[in-house]
Write a protein that holds these residues in place. Structure first.
Motif, mmCIF file in Angstrom:
data_model
loop_
_atom_site.group_PDB
_atom_site.id
_atom_site.type_symbol
_atom_site.label_atom_id
_atom_site.label_comp_id
_atom_site.label_asym_id
_atom_site.label_seq_id
_atom_site.Cartn_x
_atom_site.Cartn_y
_atom_site.Cartn_z
ATOM 1 N N ASN A 61 -0.246 -99.355 -70.974
ATOM 2 C CA ASN A 61 -1.096 -100.475 -71.398
ATOM 3 C C ASN A 61 -1.023 -100.739 -72.897
ATOM 4 O O ASN A 61 -0.914 -101.892 -73.328
ATOM 5 C CB ASN A 61 -2.554 -100.241 -70.987
ATOM 6 N N GLU A 62 -1.070 -99.690 -73.683
ATOM 7 C CA GLU A 62 -1.016 -99.840 -75.141
ATOM 8 C C GLU A 62 0.318 -100.437 -75.583
ATOM 9 O O GLU A 62 0.361 -101.340 -76.419
ATOM 10 C CB GLU A 62 -1.252 -98.485 -75.817
ATOM 11 N N GLU A 63 1.409 -99.954 -75.005
ATOM 12 C CA GLU A 63 2.726 -100.469 -75.348
ATOM 13 C C GLU A 63 2.888 -101.916 -74.881
ATOM 14 O O GLU A 63 3.482 -102.740 -75.570
ATOM 15 C CB GLU A 63 3.815 -99.609 -74.704
ATOM 16 N N ARG A 64 2.334 -102.227 -73.715
ATOM 17 C CA ARG A 64 2.406 -103.598 -73.190
ATOM 18 C C ARG A 64 1.658 -104.557 -74.107
ATOM 19 O O ARG A 64 2.145 -105.640 -74.419
ATOM 20 C CB ARG A 64 1.826 -103.638 -71.778
ATOM 21 N N GLU A 65 0.474 -104.158 -74.539
ATOM 22 C CA GLU A 65 -0.290 -104.986 -75.468
ATOM 23 C C GLU A 65 0.482 -105.174 -76.770
ATOM 24 O O GLU A 65 0.523 -106.265 -77.334
ATOM 25 C CB GLU A 65 -1.661 -104.374 -75.720
ATOM 26 N N MET A 66 1.109 -104.101 -77.235
ATOM 27 C CA MET A 66 1.912 -104.189 -78.451
ATOM 28 C C MET A 66 3.074 -105.152 -78.255
ATOM 29 O O MET A 66 3.377 -105.962 -79.142
ATOM 30 C CB MET A 66 2.420 -102.815 -78.872
ATOM 31 N N LEU A 67 3.718 -105.078 -77.099
ATOM 32 C CA LEU A 67 4.824 -105.982 -76.780
ATOM 33 C C LEU A 67 4.363 -107.434 -76.919
ATOM 34 O O LEU A 67 5.019 -108.236 -77.581
ATOM 35 C CB LEU A 67 5.321 -105.716 -75.350
ATOM 36 N N LYS A 96 -9.967 -105.237 -81.788
ATOM 37 C CA LYS A 96 -10.254 -104.234 -80.765
ATOM 38 C C LYS A 96 -11.226 -104.782 -79.721
ATOM 39 O O LYS A 96 -11.085 -104.510 -78.527
ATOM 40 C CB LYS A 96 -10.831 -102.972 -81.406
ATOM 41 N N THR A 97 -12.207 -105.542 -80.169
ATOM 42 C CA THR A 97 -13.185 -106.124 -79.245
ATOM 43 C C THR A 97 -12.530 -107.121 -78.306
ATOM 44 O O THR A 97 -12.804 -107.136 -77.098
ATOM 45 C CB THR A 97 -14.339 -106.788 -80.028
ATOM 46 N N LEU A 98 -11.654 -107.964 -78.829
ATOM 47 C CA LEU A 98 -10.947 -108.925 -77.983
ATOM 48 C C LEU A 98 -10.060 -108.218 -76.958
ATOM 49 O O LEU A 98 -9.995 -108.628 -75.793
ATOM 50 C CB LEU A 98 -10.128 -109.895 -78.829
ATOM 51 N N ALA A 101 -12.398 -106.773 -74.362
ATOM 52 C CA ALA A 101 -12.936 -107.866 -73.548
ATOM 53 C C ALA A 101 -11.897 -108.337 -72.536
ATOM 54 O O ALA A 101 -12.225 -108.609 -71.375
ATOM 55 C CB ALA A 101 -13.380 -109.019 -74.439
ATOM 56 N N ARG A 102 -10.661 -108.410 -72.962
ATOM 57 C CA ARG A 102 -9.591 -108.829 -72.045
ATOM 58 C C ARG A 102 -9.411 -107.807 -70.931
ATOM 59 O O ARG A 102 -9.288 -108.146 -69.765
ATOM 60 C CB ARG A 102 -8.281 -109.015 -72.800
ATOM 61 N N ARG A 103 -9.400 -106.521 -71.307
ATOM 62 C CA ARG A 103 -9.260 -105.473 -70.306
ATOM 63 C C ARG A 103 -10.415 -105.490 -69.308
ATOM 64 O O ARG A 103 -10.226 -105.240 -68.132
ATOM 65 C CB ARG A 103 -9.184 -104.094 -70.965
ATOM 66 N N LYS A 104 -11.612 -105.765 -69.812
ATOM 67 C CA LYS A 104 -12.814 -105.796 -68.967
ATOM 68 C C LYS A 104 -12.987 -107.138 -68.266
ATOM 69 O O LYS A 104 -13.888 -107.309 -67.463
ATOM 70 C CB LYS A 104 -14.066 -105.506 -69.809
#
Length: 123
Positions: A61-67, A96-98, A101-104
């Motif tokens: 997930n972290e790498e995907r968000e970075m991508l 971080k909040t955004l 929020a997207r994950r949630k």
């Protein structure tokens, strides 16, 4: 030095020991186009290709968000007003909040409550 979209793709591809030619075929773009992306001569491809890259490189997930973040940064245009982009970048907690929020999967109602809370807070 901050990592670029092209460098990120190249690094992850090399970690999986996939050649440029093989990977370009897997994501259905030309080797020349992928080479230009990896050398920061072209912006990131469309989201459908980004999704395929994420799947094939088995990004967490972290790498995907970075991508996706790096892909947006590689574009020659802004997707938000430049003052908002700058404000978000200057305030790590907004970013971080955004992301959270997207994950949630916050709804418009959730955002309305957050907006009202902020509006009613005396700073």
């Amino acid at each position: 030095m901050e990592i670029t979209f092209g460098a990120f793709i190249s690094e992850k591809r090399h970690e999986k020991d996939i050649s440029l030619r093989a990977f370009s075929s897997m994501i259905d773009i030309s080797p020349e186009y992928l080479s230009k992306i990896e050398n920061n001569l072209r912006a990131a491809p469309k989201d459908v290709v980004l999704e395929r890259i994420s799947e094939l490189l088995i990004l967490n997930n972290e790498e995907r968000e970075m991508l996706f973040d790096l892909a947006a940064e590689s574009k020659p245009y802004l997707s938000l007003a430049s003052d908002l982009v700058k404000y978000v970048k200057e305030n790590e907690m907004i970013y971080k909040t955004l992301r959270l929020a997207r994950r949630k999967d916050l709804t418009n109602k959730d955002w309305q409550e957050i907006f009202e809370y902020i509006s009613n807070t005396h700073l």
